[in-house]
Design a protein around this motif. Structure first.
Motif, PDB file in Angstrom:
ATOM      1  N   GLY A  52      68.340 100.789 103.711  1.00 53.88           N
ATOM      2  CA  GLY A  52      68.239  99.882 102.397  1.00 53.88           C
ATOM      3  C   GLY A  52      66.875  99.202 102.041  1.00 53.88           C
ATOM      4  O   GLY A  52      65.952  99.607 102.397  1.00 53.88           O
ATOM      5  N   ASP A  53      67.065  98.435 101.203  1.00 50.93           N
ATOM      6  CA  ASP A  53      65.918  97.586 100.459  1.00 50.93           C
ATOM      7  C   ASP A  53      66.148  96.275 100.400  1.00 50.93           C
ATOM      8  O   ASP A  53      67.328  95.556 100.600  1.00 50.93           O
ATOM      9  N   LEU A  54      65.092  95.533  99.933  1.00 50.76           N
ATOM     10  CA  LEU A  54      65.231  93.918  99.825  1.00 50.76           C
ATOM     11  C   LEU A  54      66.231  93.393  98.824  1.00 50.76           C
ATOM     12  O   LEU A  54      66.562  94.148  97.717  1.00 50.76           O
ATOM     13  N   SER A  68      73.364  89.197 100.408  1.00 51.31           N
ATOM     14  CA  SER A  68      73.766  90.559 100.939  1.00 51.31           C
ATOM     15  C   SER A  68      73.968  90.597 102.430  1.00 51.31           C
ATOM     16  O   SER A  68      72.974  89.874 103.224  1.00 51.31           O
ATOM     17  N   ILE A  69      74.886  91.082 102.838  1.00 53.20           N
ATOM     18  CA  ILE A  69      75.386  91.024 104.348  1.00 53.20           C
ATOM     19  C   ILE A  69      74.326  91.905 105.061  1.00 53.20           C
ATOM     20  O   ILE A  69      73.573  91.393 106.130  1.00 53.20           O
ATOM     21  N   CYS A  70      73.758  92.967 104.687  1.00 50.85           N
ATOM     22  CA  CYS A  70      72.743  93.785 105.225  1.00 50.85           C
ATOM     23  C   CYS A  70      71.576  93.275 105.278  1.00 50.85           C
ATOM     24  O   CYS A  70      70.645  93.091 106.109  1.00 50.85           O
ATOM     25  N   MET A  71      71.037  92.493 104.045  1.00 47.08           N
ATOM     26  CA  MET A  71      69.708  91.680 104.094  1.00 47.08           C
ATOM     27  C   MET A  71      69.903  90.669 105.196  1.00 47.08           C
ATOM     28  O   MET A  71      68.879  90.499 105.858  1.00 47.08           O
ATOM     29  N   ALA A  72      71.081  89.974 105.228  1.00 45.93           N
ATOM     30  CA  ALA A  72      71.125  88.770 106.265  1.00 45.93           C
ATOM     31  C   ALA A  72      71.051  89.419 107.723  1.00 45.93           C
ATOM     32  O   ALA A  72      70.166  88.899 108.417  1.00 45.93           O
ATOM     33  N   ALA A  73      71.626  90.747 107.783  1.00 42.91           N
ATOM     34  CA  ALA A  73      71.518  91.186 109.139  1.00 42.91           C
ATOM     35  C   ALA A  73      70.032  91.606 109.447  1.00 42.91           C
ATOM     36  O   ALA A  73      69.417  91.716 110.637  1.00 42.91           O
ATOM     37  N   GLU A  77      67.219  89.958 112.374  1.00 42.05           N
ATOM     38  CA  GLU A  77      66.806  91.065 113.194  1.00 42.05           C
ATOM     39  C   GLU A  77      67.819  91.750 114.254  1.00 42.05           C
ATOM     40  O   GLU A  77      67.724  92.177 115.063  1.00 42.05           O
ATOM     41  N   LEU A  78      68.883  92.378 113.341  1.00 46.37           N
ATOM     42  CA  LEU A  78      69.942  92.819 114.020  1.00 46.37           C
ATOM     43  C   LEU A  78      69.782  94.269 113.575  1.00 46.37           C
ATOM     44  O   LEU A  78      70.374  95.451 114.234  1.00 46.37           O
ATOM     45  N   ILE A  79      69.360  94.620 112.416  1.00 45.32           N
ATOM     46  CA  ILE A  79      69.048  96.120 111.887  1.00 45.32           C
ATOM     47  C   ILE A  79      67.586  96.289 111.354  1.00 45.32           C
ATOM     48  O   ILE A  79      66.808  95.248 111.342  1.00 45.32           O
ATOM     49  N   THR A  80      67.395  97.420 111.069  1.00 45.76           N
ATOM     50  CA  THR A  80      66.088  97.612 110.432  1.00 45.76           C
ATOM     51  C   THR A  80      66.310  98.073 108.863  1.00 45.76           C
ATOM     52  O   THR A  80      67.435  98.586 108.697  1.00 45.76           O
ATOM     53  N   MET A  81      65.219  98.292 107.867  1.00 43.36           N
ATOM     54  CA  MET A  81      65.609  98.615 106.629  1.00 43.36           C
ATOM     55  C   MET A  81      65.548 100.110 106.280  1.00 43.36           C
ATOM     56  O   MET A  81      65.904 100.857 106.011  1.00 43.36           O
ATOM     57  N   GLY A  85      71.739  99.952 110.551  1.00 44.95           N
ATOM     58  CA  GLY A  85      72.303  99.647 112.151  1.00 44.95           C
ATOM     59  C   GLY A  85      74.059  99.118 111.952  1.00 44.95           C
ATOM     60  O   GLY A  85      74.357  98.840 111.020  1.00 44.95           O
ATOM     61  N   THR A  86      74.125  98.895 113.358  1.00 45.13           N
ATOM     62  CA  THR A  86      75.596  98.210 113.426  1.00 45.13           C
ATOM     63  C   THR A  86      75.554  96.928 114.034  1.00 45.13           C
ATOM     64  O   THR A  86      74.663  96.718 114.718  1.00 45.13           O
ATOM     65  N   PHE A  87      76.406  95.852 113.746  1.00 39.75           N
ATOM     66  CA  PHE A  87      76.534  94.746 113.900  1.00 39.75           C
ATOM     67  C   PHE A  87      77.794  94.065 113.657  1.00 39.75           C
ATOM     68  O   PHE A  87      78.545  94.647 113.054  1.00 39.75           O
TER      69      PHE A  87
END
Length: 129
Positions: A52-54, A68-73, A77-81, A85-87
């Motif tokens: 993803g992206d910002l 954004s859930i993905c941005m919060a993850a 530091e749970l996923i990378t851009m 990733g899974t969380f």
């Protein structure tokens, strides 16, 4: 293959955990927020983001539901851009406000109005100066 000094049972359990999580995770987009995922307070979702992206994110440890859930993850530091990733996400009670912070190269915003919230039970707490 060479033995790594670990027992076969340790290898098997280590190998099974990520694939089990990935197969049971619900795929979401970087534009999705808590309203897209839903759930009562205390509900825990296993989610997956692709690359993803910002995006906008508000909060630290507990994030505003419209973030954004993905941005919060990523901020946690749970996923990378680059790979996603899974969380796990937990639905939190409404919060009076949310504090912003710089973490993982991203500045989250502060939000001063009451809003639904979410957190990540597996995230490490941010380092304090």
């Amino acid at each position: 293959t060479h033995a790594s000094g670990r027992t076969p049972s340790a290898d098997a359990s280590d190998a099974a955990a990520p694939s089990d999580a990935a197969t049971t995770a619900r795929m979401i987009s970087w534009g999705d927020n808590l309203m897209d995922v839903g759930g009562a307070v205390g509900t825990i979702h296993t989610l997956r983001c692709g690359p993803g992206d910002l995006r906008l994110v508000f909060g630290t440890r507990i994030y505003a539901g419209h973030s954004s859930i993905c941005m919060a993850a990523y901020h946690s530091e749970l996923i990378t851009m680059s790979e996603g990733g899974t969380f796990r996400l937990q639905v939190e009670p409404e919060q009076a406000s949310f504090t912003g912070s710089l973490r993982n190269g991203v500045m989250s915003g502060r939000w001063l109005d009451p809003a639904a919230g979410f957190s990540f039970p597996d995230a490490r707490p941010p380092e304090t100066p």
